[in-house]
Scaffold this active site. Structure first.
Site, PDB file in Angstrom:
ATOM      1  N   ASP A  77       9.918 -14.336   1.078  1.00 59.28           N
ATOM      2  CA  ASP A  77       8.999 -14.395   2.228  1.00 59.28           C
ATOM      3  C   ASP A  77       8.875 -15.726   2.782  1.00 59.28           C
ATOM      4  O   ASP A  77       7.645 -16.051   3.193  1.00 59.28           O
ATOM      5  CB  ASP A  77       7.590 -13.722   1.710  1.00 59.28           C
ATOM      6  CG  ASP A  77       7.871 -12.409   1.028  1.00 59.28           C
ATOM      7  OD1 ASP A  77       8.685 -11.446   1.540  1.00 59.28           O
ATOM      8  OD2 ASP A  77       7.325 -12.059  -0.083  1.00 59.28           O
ATOM      9  N   ASP A 137      15.106 -15.038   5.219  1.00 60.99           N
ATOM     10  CA  ASP A 137      16.183 -16.227   4.896  1.00 60.99           C
ATOM     11  C   ASP A 137      16.298 -15.896   3.364  1.00 60.99           C
ATOM     12  O   ASP A 137      16.019 -14.917   2.832  1.00 60.99           O
ATOM     13  CB  ASP A 137      15.625 -17.333   5.280  1.00 60.99           C
ATOM     14  CG  ASP A 137      14.449 -17.839   4.658  1.00 60.99           C
ATOM     15  OD1 ASP A 137      13.872 -17.173   3.678  1.00 60.99           O
ATOM     16  OD2 ASP A 137      13.749 -18.903   5.029  1.00 60.99           O
ATOM     17  N   ALA A 138      16.795 -16.980   2.807  1.00 58.09           N
ATOM     18  CA  ALA A 138      17.419 -16.946   1.234  1.00 58.09           C
ATOM     19  C   ALA A 138      16.261 -16.997   0.325  1.00 58.09           C
ATOM     20  O   ALA A 138      16.219 -16.885  -0.877  1.00 58.09           O
ATOM     21  CB  ALA A 138      18.264 -17.976   0.928  1.00 58.09           C
ATOM     22  N   HIS A 152       5.770  -8.012   5.401  1.00 57.32           N
ATOM     23  CA  HIS A 152       5.040  -8.333   4.130  1.00 57.32           C
ATOM     24  C   HIS A 152       3.373  -8.240   4.086  1.00 57.32           C
ATOM     25  O   HIS A 152       2.898  -8.478   5.054  1.00 57.32           O
ATOM     26  CB  HIS A 152       5.493  -9.745   3.792  1.00 57.32           C
ATOM     27  CG  HIS A 152       5.037 -10.206   2.469  1.00 57.32           C
ATOM     28  ND1 HIS A 152       5.502  -9.963   1.247  1.00 57.32           N
ATOM     29  CD2 HIS A 152       3.783 -11.104   2.180  1.00 57.32           C
ATOM     30  CE1 HIS A 152       4.644 -10.557   0.456  1.00 57.32           C
ATOM     31  NE2 HIS A 152       3.583 -11.127   0.820  1.00 57.32           N
ATOM     32  N   ASN A 196      11.460  -8.511   7.959  1.00 55.66           N
ATOM     33  CA  ASN A 196      10.806  -8.059   7.065  1.00 55.66           C
ATOM     34  C   ASN A 196       9.615  -7.990   7.421  1.00 55.66           C
ATOM     35  O   ASN A 196       8.817  -8.618   7.960  1.00 55.66           O
ATOM     36  CB  ASN A 196      11.009  -8.815   5.826  1.00 55.66           C
ATOM     37  CG  ASN A 196      10.356  -8.579   4.610  1.00 55.66           C
ATOM     38  OD1 ASN A 196      10.428  -7.056   4.067  1.00 55.66           O
ATOM     39  ND2 ASN A 196       9.620  -9.165   3.891  1.00 55.66           N
ATOM     40  N   ARG A 220      14.368  -5.769  -3.011  1.00 54.85           N
ATOM     41  CA  ARG A 220      15.416  -6.743  -3.568  1.00 54.85           C
ATOM     42  C   ARG A 220      15.703  -7.804  -2.600  1.00 54.85           C
ATOM     43  O   ARG A 220      15.443  -7.809  -1.500  1.00 54.85           O
ATOM     44  CB  ARG A 220      16.386  -6.060  -3.717  1.00 54.85           C
ATOM     45  CG  ARG A 220      16.493  -4.841  -4.821  1.00 54.85           C
ATOM     46  CD  ARG A 220      17.837  -4.455  -5.088  1.00 54.85           C
ATOM     47  NE  ARG A 220      18.490  -5.480  -6.025  1.00 54.85           N
ATOM     48  CZ  ARG A 220      18.242  -5.395  -7.504  1.00 54.85           C
ATOM     49  NH1 ARG A 220      17.549  -4.853  -8.139  1.00 54.85           N
ATOM     50  NH2 ARG A 220      18.896  -6.509  -8.289  1.00 54.85           N
ATOM     51  N   ILE A 221      15.888  -8.914  -3.006  1.00 55.35           N
ATOM     52  CA  ILE A 221      16.082 -10.127  -2.539  1.00 55.35           C
ATOM     53  C   ILE A 221      17.637 -10.096  -1.966  1.00 55.35           C
ATOM     54  O   ILE A 221      18.661  -9.833  -2.794  1.00 55.35           O
ATOM     55  CB  ILE A 221      16.095 -11.711  -3.272  1.00 55.35           C
ATOM     56  CG1 ILE A 221      14.522 -11.715  -3.963  1.00 55.35           C
ATOM     57  CG2 ILE A 221      16.543 -13.051  -2.579  1.00 55.35           C
ATOM     58  CD1 ILE A 221      13.519 -11.502  -3.084  1.00 55.35           C
ATOM     59  N   LEU A 222      17.862 -10.367  -0.790  1.00 53.41           N
ATOM     60  CA  LEU A 222      19.098 -10.223  -0.400  1.00 53.41           C
ATOM     61  C   LEU A 222      20.159 -11.611  -0.583  1.00 53.41           C
ATOM     62  O   LEU A 222      19.525 -12.653  -0.866  1.00 53.41           O
ATOM     63  CB  LEU A 222      19.169 -10.193   1.457  1.00 53.41           C
ATOM     64  CG  LEU A 222      18.531  -9.062   1.752  1.00 53.41           C
ATOM     65  CD1 LEU A 222      18.391  -9.014   3.530  1.00 53.41           C
ATOM     66  CD2 LEU A 222      19.215  -7.637   1.226  1.00 53.41           C
TER      67      LEU A 222
HETATM   68  C1  GRF Z   1       4.719  -2.673   2.364  1.00 52.17           C
HETATM   69  O1  GRF Z   1       3.336  -2.666   2.269  1.00 52.17           O
HETATM   70  C2  GRF Z   1       5.362  -3.794   2.859  1.00 52.17           C
HETATM   71  O2  GRF Z   1       4.533  -4.728   3.368  1.00 52.17           O
HETATM   72  C3  GRF Z   1       5.854  -4.303   1.389  1.00 52.17           C
HETATM   73  O3  GRF Z   1       6.253  -3.076   0.772  1.00 52.17           O
HETATM   74  C4  GRF Z   1       5.311  -2.021   1.382  1.00 52.17           C
HETATM   75  C5  GRF Z   1       6.360  -0.775   1.558  1.00 52.17           C
HETATM   76  O4  GRF Z   1       5.628   0.211   1.819  1.00 52.17           O
HETATM   77  N1  GRF Z   1       7.080  -5.240   1.748  1.00 52.17           N
HETATM   78  P1  GRF Z   1       6.331   1.743   2.601  1.00 52.17           P
HETATM   79  O5  GRF Z   1       7.467   1.735   1.776  1.00 52.17           O
HETATM   80  O6  GRF Z   1       6.684   1.132   3.802  1.00 52.17           O
HETATM   81  O7  GRF Z   1       5.123   2.693   2.563  1.00 52.17           O
END
Ligand code: GRF
Length: 223
Positions: free
Chosen positions: A148, A144-145, A112, A110, A94-96
Site C-alpha cells: 500500500d 508498487d512493490a 485500500h 488498488n 496478495r502482494i504482486l
Molecule cells: C475492500 O475494503 C478493499 O479496500 C480491501 O479489501 C476489501 C475488499 O472488499 N482491499 P470487496 O471484496 O470489494 O467487497
C-alpha cells in the site's frame, strides 16, 4: 465520445467493489468494460459474480505453485494473454511480484480502506479505531512493490463514529470505496487523471464533481 477502458480486475473476496464497478459501468457513469476477472481464491464470491456476468475468469492460486515467483510468473502470463489497459485490484489479498510489476507497473491500481499513508496493510479500520482518529476513509493508489505504498491517486474521507467497531467502520469506508473506485477509473478513461502525471500537480475538478475547496471537518466544530 470516450472509448471505454479495458479492465482486468483481480479479486480475492466478497466482490463489493467489483459489483460497484459494474453498477457504475451499467449506469453509464464509468467508461470502462470489465473484460476479465482473475482470483487467487477459487471460492471467492467475487469470482462467482464474474461467472454470473459471463466474463472471462481464471484462478491463479498460490497453493498450485512451488514458489512465490512461480505463482507471480503464472499470474503474469494470465494477465499478458488478456492485454488489459488497466488492472484493478479490488480486494485482492496478495502482494504482486516482480514479473507482474515489471510488465504492468504504472497500470495497476488498488483500493485500500484507509487514508494512506496511515494504516497500510491488513485490518486498516481496526488500526484506525485503535489510534482514535476521527476521520477515516479510502485511497485509490498505483501499485508498487511495497504494501500500500504506491503513489496516491485519490482519497475519500468518512467520519468515525463513537459507536463504531471495525466492521461498522469498514462498511462505511466501503460505501466510499464504491463511489471512489469507479470515479477514478472513469477519470483515467476520460484522460482527466493521468497515471504517469506528478501526483501533487492536479487541477481542481479532475475527478469531475470534486471541488478544490471541499473540506470535511469531523466532528463538526461550529456552534
Ligand atoms: C475492500 O475494503 C478493499 O479496500 C480491501 O479489501 C476489501 C475488499 O472488499 N482491499 P470487496 O471484496 O470489494 O467487497
Amino acid at each position: 465520445m470516450t472509448r471505454p477502458l479495458s479492465l482486468l480486475v483481480l479479486v480475492s473476496g466478497q466482490g463489493s467493489n467489483l459489483r460497484a464497478l459494474w453498477s457504475a459501468i451499467d449506469a453509464g457513469q464509468c467508461a470502462a468494460t470489465i473484460d476479465a476477472v482473475i482470483s487467487d481464491r477459487p471460492l471467492a464470491p467475487a469470482l462467482a459474480l464474474a461467472r454470473q456476468r459471463g466474463v472471462q475468469t481464471a484462478v491463479v492460486s498460490a497453493k498450485d505453485y512451488a514458489s512465490r515467483d512461480a505463482w507471480d510468473a503464472a499470474l503474469c502470463a494470465e494477465l499478458a494473454a488478456r492485454a488489459p489497459e488497466l488492472i484493478v485490484l479490488a480486494g485482492f489479498m496478495r502482494i504482486l511480484g516482480s514479473a507482474v510489476l515489471e510488465r504492468f507497473g504504472g497500470r495497476i491500481i488498488n483500493v485500500h480502506p484507509s487514508l494512506l499513508p496511515a494504516f497500510a496493510g491488513v485490518d486498516a479500520p481496526a488500526q484506525a479505531l485503535a489510534k482514535g482518529v476521527t476521520l477515516a476513509g479510502c485511497t485509490v493508489h498505483l501499485v508498487d512493490a511495497g504494501v500500500d505504498t504506491g503513489p496516491i491517486l485519490a482519497q475519500a474521507a468518512v467520519p468515525v463514529l463513537q459507536s463504531d467497531d471495525p466492521g461498522a467502520l469498514h462498511t462505511r469506508i466501503q460505501r466510499a470505496e464504491h463511489r471512489l473506485l469507479p470515479a477514478v477509473v472513469h477519470a483515467v478513461a476520460t484522460g482527466r487523471l493521468q497515471l504517469d502525471a506528478p501526483r501533487n500537480a492536479r487541477s481542481a475538478g479532475e475527478l469531475g464533481d470534486t471541488s478544490a475547496e471541499a473540506t470535511l471537518v469531523w466532528p463538526p466544530l461550529n456552534d
